[in-house]
Scaffold this motif. Structure first.
Motif, PDB file in Angstrom:
ATOM      1  N   HIS A 119       0.843  -1.192   0.000  1.00  0.00           N
ATOM      2  CA  HIS A 119       0.000   0.000   0.000  1.00  0.00           C
ATOM      3  C   HIS A 119       0.878   1.241   0.000  1.00  0.00           C
ATOM      4  O   HIS A 119       2.055   1.199   0.365  1.00  0.00           O
ATOM      5  CB  HIS A 119      -0.962   0.013   1.193  1.00  0.00           C
ATOM      6  N   GLU A 141      -9.799   5.795   2.114  1.00  0.00           N
ATOM      7  CA  GLU A 141      -9.747   7.093   2.802  1.00  0.00           C
ATOM      8  C   GLU A 141      -9.730   6.845   4.308  1.00  0.00           C
ATOM      9  O   GLU A 141     -10.620   6.191   4.851  1.00  0.00           O
ATOM     10  CB  GLU A 141     -10.962   7.925   2.423  1.00  0.00           C
ATOM     11  N   TYR A 159      -3.363   4.027  -1.361  1.00  0.00           N
ATOM     12  CA  TYR A 159      -3.511   3.259  -2.587  1.00  0.00           C
ATOM     13  C   TYR A 159      -3.176   1.804  -2.278  1.00  0.00           C
ATOM     14  O   TYR A 159      -2.091   1.492  -1.791  1.00  0.00           O
ATOM     15  CB  TYR A 159      -2.568   3.772  -3.667  1.00  0.00           C
ATOM     16  N   THR A 165      -6.819  14.107   5.956  1.00  0.00           N
ATOM     17  CA  THR A 165      -7.217  12.847   5.337  1.00  0.00           C
ATOM     18  C   THR A 165      -5.994  12.126   4.801  1.00  0.00           C
ATOM     19  O   THR A 165      -5.134  12.722   4.164  1.00  0.00           O
ATOM     20  CB  THR A 165      -8.200  13.086   4.183  1.00  0.00           C
ATOM     21  N   ILE A 185      -8.614   2.723  -3.554  1.00  0.00           N
ATOM     22  CA  ILE A 185      -8.189   3.870  -2.762  1.00  0.00           C
ATOM     23  C   ILE A 185      -9.011   3.915  -1.478  1.00  0.00           C
ATOM     24  O   ILE A 185     -10.237   4.002  -1.512  1.00  0.00           O
ATOM     25  CB  ILE A 185      -8.330   5.180  -3.547  1.00  0.00           C
ATOM     26  N   TYR A 238      -5.037   9.261   2.269  1.00  0.00           N
ATOM     27  CA  TYR A 238      -5.456   8.330   1.224  1.00  0.00           C
ATOM     28  C   TYR A 238      -4.423   7.219   1.124  1.00  0.00           C
ATOM     29  O   TYR A 238      -3.211   7.458   1.220  1.00  0.00           O
ATOM     30  CB  TYR A 238      -5.612   9.035  -0.121  1.00  0.00           C
ATOM     31  N   PRO A 254      -5.903  13.069  -5.755  1.00  0.00           N
ATOM     32  CA  PRO A 254      -5.508  11.750  -5.250  1.00  0.00           C
ATOM     33  C   PRO A 254      -6.547  10.658  -5.454  1.00  0.00           C
ATOM     34  O   PRO A 254      -6.193   9.477  -5.545  1.00  0.00           O
ATOM     35  CB  PRO A 254      -5.278  12.005  -3.754  1.00  0.00           C
ATOM     36  N   VAL A 255      -7.822  11.043  -5.534  1.00  0.00           N
ATOM     37  CA  VAL A 255      -8.876  10.041  -5.677  1.00  0.00           C
ATOM     38  C   VAL A 255      -9.106   9.677  -7.146  1.00  0.00           C
ATOM     39  O   VAL A 255      -9.755   8.682  -7.448  1.00  0.00           O
ATOM     40  CB  VAL A 255     -10.183  10.543  -5.027  1.00  0.00           C
ATOM     41  N   VAL A 314     -12.995   4.565  -1.171  1.00  0.00           N
ATOM     42  CA  VAL A 314     -13.700   5.671  -1.820  1.00  0.00           C
ATOM     43  C   VAL A 314     -13.575   5.636  -3.333  1.00  0.00           C
ATOM     44  O   VAL A 314     -14.277   6.376  -4.028  1.00  0.00           O
ATOM     45  CB  VAL A 314     -13.210   7.041  -1.294  1.00  0.00           C
TER      46      VAL A 314
END
Length: 460
Positions: free
Chosen positions: A180, A216, A192, A188, A214, A190, A274-275, A228
């Motif tokens: 990851h 959160e 991956y 927040t 992804i 994030y 990022p999302v 998310v």
């Protein structure tokens, strides 16, 4: 053991703990000459003790910590590393350990957390620790066992008290989390998630399997962490014959870039949002790469080093029978936003036929104005190499042990530079602390980091 899954075939490391890995295959095709020359400027090596350890003259082993109980069984292998302040965090198939490294030559064990699972790759952010679970378990908590095998994903811990970390919550992810990558954004975090798959008959890895997921994690309420997004960053998938998915992603948030090693391809990503990562380029090299394993940017993000984990980490690929361009590092320059391959690096010392050896986890050594990296090579040990000249990388130092007694998987899983020292997570030997004294790398000793998660790069 998850030999029924495609990711089991890719991670021969796991299977070889108890048997020979039949799934790992040597690369096919004729030998392909490197596009660049390679040299070594490392001083002549010599035994540093009676246990088979060999080092270049500029590298010294300054501390060694065996795997602590209860994470010292034959199957409790050390995995990845993370750092924060005066602490090092060491992942292990049996859980994770925390060490006080305020005196690097005298590390002290602070605590161990028993939490069995593969691979337990670890990262830290603030008071949070995140573990990757890439093995179906009975549930999300550490004592869930592996009977029902219906859960895998991320586990989250509170590490405010280093002597007594507390489990907080978990997030189930499709096909688990092999590795990851953290991408912080204010309050927040994030994450991956990279994992191979799908496996149609699996409860935890059904098709379709998007390339990344992804998660959160609100830093003030990590118990509410959730998925998310599941971006399919290139719908045509990748060119691996073994599996779909990504093995490893390195993010460079300051540069709004990420480099993803997606088994059959290398991918350059725009992570401004990022999302919603966007593909800038997808590259394929079926002649020289079997498993695109990991990626490292240089400091100014004008280069990317992609590694090939030929044989999945379970084979002896550092020998004269394996081409220098396979099981190696490929150095790419980023020119006008596009990756262009310049050269290759592979350790120049032939390993024995019973020593699993291939390019594995490493990090930059923060030498201003230079591109220098330290890297693990399983039983090939730890290599320090200079790729400032992309077409002509060269080794400048190394550390390695002799073949592991009794055979099987062993050697350095991860080797990272942190505040003046190199820390190597050795699969069976434990935590090694090395020091390099060399005119090229000495300027790095002036660079101090507050924390270090290798898959989330920061400039120096």
């Amino acid at each position: 053991m998850i030999s029924a899954k495609l990711r089991g075939a890719l991670l021969c490391t796991v299977l070889l703990l108890t048997s020979a890995c039949a799934a790992g295959q040597s690369a096919s095709g004729e030998s392909t000459p490197a596009t660049s020359t390679q040299e070594t400027s490392a001083p002549t090596g010599k035994p540093s003790s009676d246990d088979g350890v060999m080092t270049s003259d500029n590298v010294k082993l300054v501390a060694q910590m065996p795997r602590p109980a209860p994470m010292n069984g034959r199957d409790d292998i050390n995995t990845d590393l993370a750092f924060q302040g005066d602490y090092a965090y060491v992942g292990n198939f049996g859980g994770f350990a925390i060490y006080d490294i305020s005196e690097p030559t005298k590390p002290q064990l602070v605590s161990t957390v028993s939490c069995p699972a593969q691979q337990n790759d670890v990262s830290v952010y603030g008071n949070l620790l995140v573990l990757s679970i890439d093995e179906p378990r009975g549930g999300e908590e550490c004592d869930s066992g592996d009977d029902s095998r219906e859960w895998e994903g991320l586990r989250i811990f509170d590490i405010t008290d280093k002597k007594s970390p507390k489990y907080i919550s978990a997030v189930r992810t499709d096909c688990g989390s092999h590795t990851h990558t953290m991408v912080p954004a204010g309050e927040t975090l994030y994450v991956y998630v990279s994992s191979p798959g799908p496996e149609p008959e699996s409860k935890t890895c059904p098709p379709p399997h998007e390339l990344i997921q992804i998660v959160e994690i609100p830093t003030k309420s990590p118990q509410s962490a959730k998925i998310v997004a599941k971006p399919d960053i290139f719908p045509e998938r990748q060119h691996s014959e073994l599996a779909s998915g990504c093995h490893d992603i390195t993010a460079y948030p300051e540069k709004k870039l990420a480099a993803a090693a997606c088994f059959g391809d290398g991918v350059l990503l725009d992570i401004s949002d990022p999302v919603n990562p966007k593909v800038l380029q997808q590259i394929t090299d079926t002649e020289n790469f079997q498993i695109w394993h990991s990626a490292t940017f240089n400091n100014d993000a004008t280069k990317v080093v992609f590694s090939d984990e030929l044989g999945g980490g379970g084979q002896a690929t550092c020998d004269s029978n394996t081409p220098r361009t396979k099981g190696a590092d490929a150095v790419y320059d980023i020119v006008n936003g596009k990756l262009e391959r310049r050269g290759y690096f592979k350790i120049p010392r032939d390993q024995q036929e019973n020593e699993n050896c291939v390019a594995h986890n490493g990090s930059l050594i923060p030498v201003p104005g230079k591109d220098v990296m330290v890297q693990s090579w399983y039983q090939g040990g730890v290599s320090i190499w200079d790729f400032t000249d992309s077409a002509n990388p060269k080794e400048i130092g190394y550390f390695e042990r002799g073949p592991f007694p009794g055979g099987g998987i062993a050697g350095s899983w991860s080797a990272y530079y942190y505040n003046g020292y190199i820390y190597s997570s050795d699969i069976m030997a434990g935590l090694d602390v090395l020091q390099i004294n060399d005119p090229l790398t000495d300027p790095a000793k002036k660079v101090k980091m507050d924390d270090f998660n290798v898959q989330t790069q920061k400039s120096y």
